[in-house]
Design an enzyme around this catalytic site. Structure first.
Site, PDB file in Angstrom:
ATOM      1  N   ARG A  36      48.546  56.860  42.470  1.00 32.09           N
ATOM      2  CA  ARG A  36      47.809  57.548  44.198  1.00 32.09           C
ATOM      3  C   ARG A  36      47.791  58.548  44.556  1.00 32.09           C
ATOM      4  O   ARG A  36      46.266  59.135  45.369  1.00 32.09           O
ATOM      5  CB  ARG A  36      47.902  55.914  45.675  1.00 32.09           C
ATOM      6  CG  ARG A  36      48.354  54.432  44.930  1.00 32.09           C
ATOM      7  CD  ARG A  36      47.623  54.320  46.435  1.00 32.09           C
ATOM      8  NE  ARG A  36      47.402  52.660  45.869  1.00 32.09           N
ATOM      9  CZ  ARG A  36      47.534  51.594  47.141  1.00 32.09           C
ATOM     10  NH1 ARG A  36      48.888  51.615  47.761  1.00 32.09           N
ATOM     11  NH2 ARG A  36      47.349  50.325  46.480  1.00 32.09           N
ATOM     12  N   LYS A 200      47.413  31.465  45.498  1.00 25.02           N
ATOM     13  CA  LYS A 200      47.236  31.195  46.172  1.00 25.02           C
ATOM     14  C   LYS A 200      45.901  30.498  45.719  1.00 25.02           C
ATOM     15  O   LYS A 200      45.182  32.095  45.837  1.00 25.02           O
ATOM     16  CB  LYS A 200      47.682  31.430  47.704  1.00 25.02           C
ATOM     17  CG  LYS A 200      49.074  30.820  47.845  1.00 25.02           C
ATOM     18  CD  LYS A 200      49.510  31.074  48.768  1.00 25.02           C
ATOM     19  CE  LYS A 200      50.621  30.489  49.833  1.00 25.02           C
ATOM     20  NZ  LYS A 200      51.087  31.465  51.324  1.00 25.02           N
ATOM     21  N   GLY A 353      46.187  44.889  43.138  1.00 24.32           N
ATOM     22  CA  GLY A 353      47.760  46.006  42.723  1.00 24.32           C
ATOM     23  C   GLY A 353      48.419  44.671  41.620  1.00 24.32           C
ATOM     24  O   GLY A 353      49.053  46.017  40.541  1.00 24.32           O
ATOM     25  N   GLY A 376      43.347  44.211  48.684  1.00 25.09           N
ATOM     26  CA  GLY A 376      42.612  43.858  49.682  1.00 25.09           C
ATOM     27  C   GLY A 376      41.238  44.265  49.894  1.00 25.09           C
ATOM     28  O   GLY A 376      40.491  43.445  49.449  1.00 25.09           O
TER      29      GLY A 376
HETATM   30  P1  AMP Z   1      48.614  36.936  44.666  1.00 23.25           P
HETATM   31  O1  AMP Z   1      48.695  38.095  45.908  1.00 23.25           O
HETATM   32  O2  AMP Z   1      47.806  35.693  45.452  1.00 23.25           O
HETATM   33  O3  AMP Z   1      47.451  37.723  43.731  1.00 23.25           O
HETATM   34  O4  AMP Z   1      49.638  36.663  43.684  1.00 23.25           O
HETATM   35  C1  AMP Z   1      50.156  37.530  43.065  1.00 23.25           C
HETATM   36  C2  AMP Z   1      51.767  36.654  42.973  1.00 23.25           C
HETATM   37  O5  AMP Z   1      51.601  35.193  42.589  1.00 23.25           O
HETATM   38  C3  AMP Z   1      52.932  37.273  41.964  1.00 23.25           C
HETATM   39  O6  AMP Z   1      53.070  37.929  43.069  1.00 23.25           O
HETATM   40  C4  AMP Z   1      53.176  36.363  41.211  1.00 23.25           C
HETATM   41  O7  AMP Z   1      54.770  36.465  41.035  1.00 23.25           O
HETATM   42  C5  AMP Z   1      52.923  35.200  41.961  1.00 23.25           C
HETATM   43  N1  AMP Z   1      52.659  34.046  40.905  1.00 23.25           N
HETATM   44  C6  AMP Z   1      51.786  33.314  40.336  1.00 23.25           C
HETATM   45  N2  AMP Z   1      51.715  32.469  39.163  1.00 23.25           N
HETATM   46  C7  AMP Z   1      52.368  31.984  40.306  1.00 23.25           C
HETATM   47  C8  AMP Z   1      53.302  30.407  40.411  1.00 23.25           C
HETATM   48  N3  AMP Z   1      52.571  29.871  38.600  1.00 23.25           N
HETATM   49  N4  AMP Z   1      53.990  29.739  40.347  1.00 23.25           N
HETATM   50  C9  AMP Z   1      54.457  30.910  41.925  1.00 23.25           C
HETATM   51  N5  AMP Z   1      53.695  32.010  42.237  1.00 23.25           N
HETATM   52  C10 AMP Z   1      52.961  32.279  41.154  1.00 23.25           C
END
Ligand code: AMP
Length: 398
Positions: A36, A200, A353, A376
């Site tokens: 950064r 999620k 990220g 974000g």
């Molecule tokens: P996000 O911030 O929503 O992009 O999510 C990223 C996070 O999703 C990472 O820290 C991953 O460890 C988690 N992740 C990815 N696949 C899975 C899964 N199948 N079950 C639980 N967490 C997950």
């Protein structure tokens, strides 16, 4: 179009550059990744070459409006001093006596780093009073902090009202980020494939809905896939599911069908009973996740299928890992998809990220067309939102 720093006259002026120096530090306050800082250099050097004196400011972490040593920008100042070949000074406050004295004696060709903006409550409160104090320091305002443009904070939004179209603009980094996202959504080469993963559905639902009319194929992986799989009647064991979003997930599937978007979910997963490197794992189809087990990565058949789906893509947008990539055992799927995307001949855009991290770990960073720095902020652009930090810097559309 966002107004570029090149469009305004900055020669020999005092310039404020809002940077995103929110770098990771270890327990000894050493910077563990200075990307950064390095990516801000282009704009800083451009100002130096134009005879400016420069005040740079950033936040770091989430201090609550008061000084805390662990959030001091001093390590950033030291690193910046090593990277830039010019005189760099550090103010040990933001708008206090030290900052004021150092700003007023700042010479052309010198850079002053202010202390962490969030040591002042006014920053996150978007306070006009605080913004005015910052604005009074300089003649020109430059925003190069894409990562915080989705936040209406004083150094990002309120401050812009003290400048006009001849005295405020975007730095090179911000300009590139915004133009890339806009062009991607406006006129992508087809087929355009979006690969969306991460934990999620809730965080990415709006982006999915906004993307659907623009894309040809949608690949869903990561934890969010299980809400979609459950919506289709699969028993996903203990996998991550947002039950309250099952109806929304069904709507996305229906909408994709209606709009002719090809929709892909994992067909197999790497399953375990606990999320750790020592867990026993099984490779199972999504129909056969055992009771008490959860899917923590896409399986080998899914990796191959997704690769096949990607092979004719001319534009690929990837946001969100395919599994729990932080744990080696569940990182393979994300790495395989990273390789597949990096081999594409079309435009490849990486957002968020975590996804940027996966691509770096997989050794594919140099083969991607563009890697967005703001998580974000890039998601909100994909949602079609106008970012509070970008709006005041827009020129009227011709
Ligand atoms: P996000 O911030 O929503 O992009 O999510 C990223 C996070 O999703 C990472 O820290 C991953 O460890 C988690 N992740 C990815 N696949 C899975 C899964 N199948 N079950 C639980 N967490 C997950």
């Amino acid at each position: 179009m966002i107004r570029s720093i090149r469009e305004i006259d900055i020669a020999n002026k005092k310039v404020f550059i809002r940077c995103d120096f929110n770098v990771p530090l270890d327990e000894f306050l050493n910077i563990t990744d200075d990307r950064r800082i390095r990516s801000a250099i282009q704009t800083i050097r451009y100002c130096l070459d134009n005879g400016c004196s420069i005040v740079v400011a950033s936040h770091l972490g989430r201090p609550l409006g008061v000084f805390e040593k662990k959030y001091s920008l001093e390590p950033v100042f030291k690193r910046l001093t090593r990277i830039l070949n010019c005189k760099v000074k550090f103010a040990n406050d933001v708008i206090g006596t030290d900052a004021k004295n150092k700003v007023s004696s700042l010479q052309a060709g010198e850079v002053l780093v202010l202390e962490n903006l969030r040591f002042e409550k006014g920053e996150v409160e978007n306070s006009k009073k605080f913004a005015k104090e910052l604005a009074n320091f300089v003649d020109i305002y430059i925003n190069d902090a894409f990562g915080v443009c989705h936040r209406a904070h004083a150094s990002v939004e309120a401050i812009t009202q003290y400048f006009n179209k001849t005295t405020s603009a975007a730095g090179f980094l911000l300009q590139k980020e915004v133009e890339f996202s806009r062009n991607l959504l406006k006129s992508p080469a087809r087929p355009f494939v979006a690969v969306v993963g991460g934990s999620k559905v809730s965080g990415k639902l709006k982006a999915l809905v906004n993307l659907l009319p623009r894309i040809d194929k949608l690949i869903i992986g990561g934890g969010m896939a299980f809400t979609f799989l459950k919506a289709q009647g699969y028993d996903v064991g203990n996998s991550l599911v947002e039950d309250n979003l099952i109806q929304e997930a069904l709507k996305v599937i229906e909408e994709a069908k209606k709009q002719g978007v090809k929709f892909y979910l994992p067909v197999d997963v790497v399953a375990a009973q606990t999320c750790s490197q020592d867990s026993e794992v099984k490779f199972v189809t999504t129909q056969e996740i055992p009771k008490g087990w959860m899917g923590l990565d896409i399986g080998p058949a899914t990796s191959r299928m997704f690769r096949e789906v990607l092979h004719d893509a001319q534009t690929i947008l990837w946001n969100g890992p395919m599994g729990v990539f932080e744990i080696e055992k569940f990182a393979k799927g994300s790495h395989k998809i990273s390789h597949a995307i990096s081999e594409a001949y079309g435009t490849t855009v990486i957002g968020g990220g975590d996804t940027a991290d996966v691509v770096a770990r997989a050794g594919d960073a140099d083969d991607m067309t563009f890697i967005s720095t703001g998580g974000g902020a890039s998601l909100e652009l994909l949602e079609g939102k106008e970012l509070p930090g970008v709006k005041p810097l827009n020129n009227k559309e011709k």
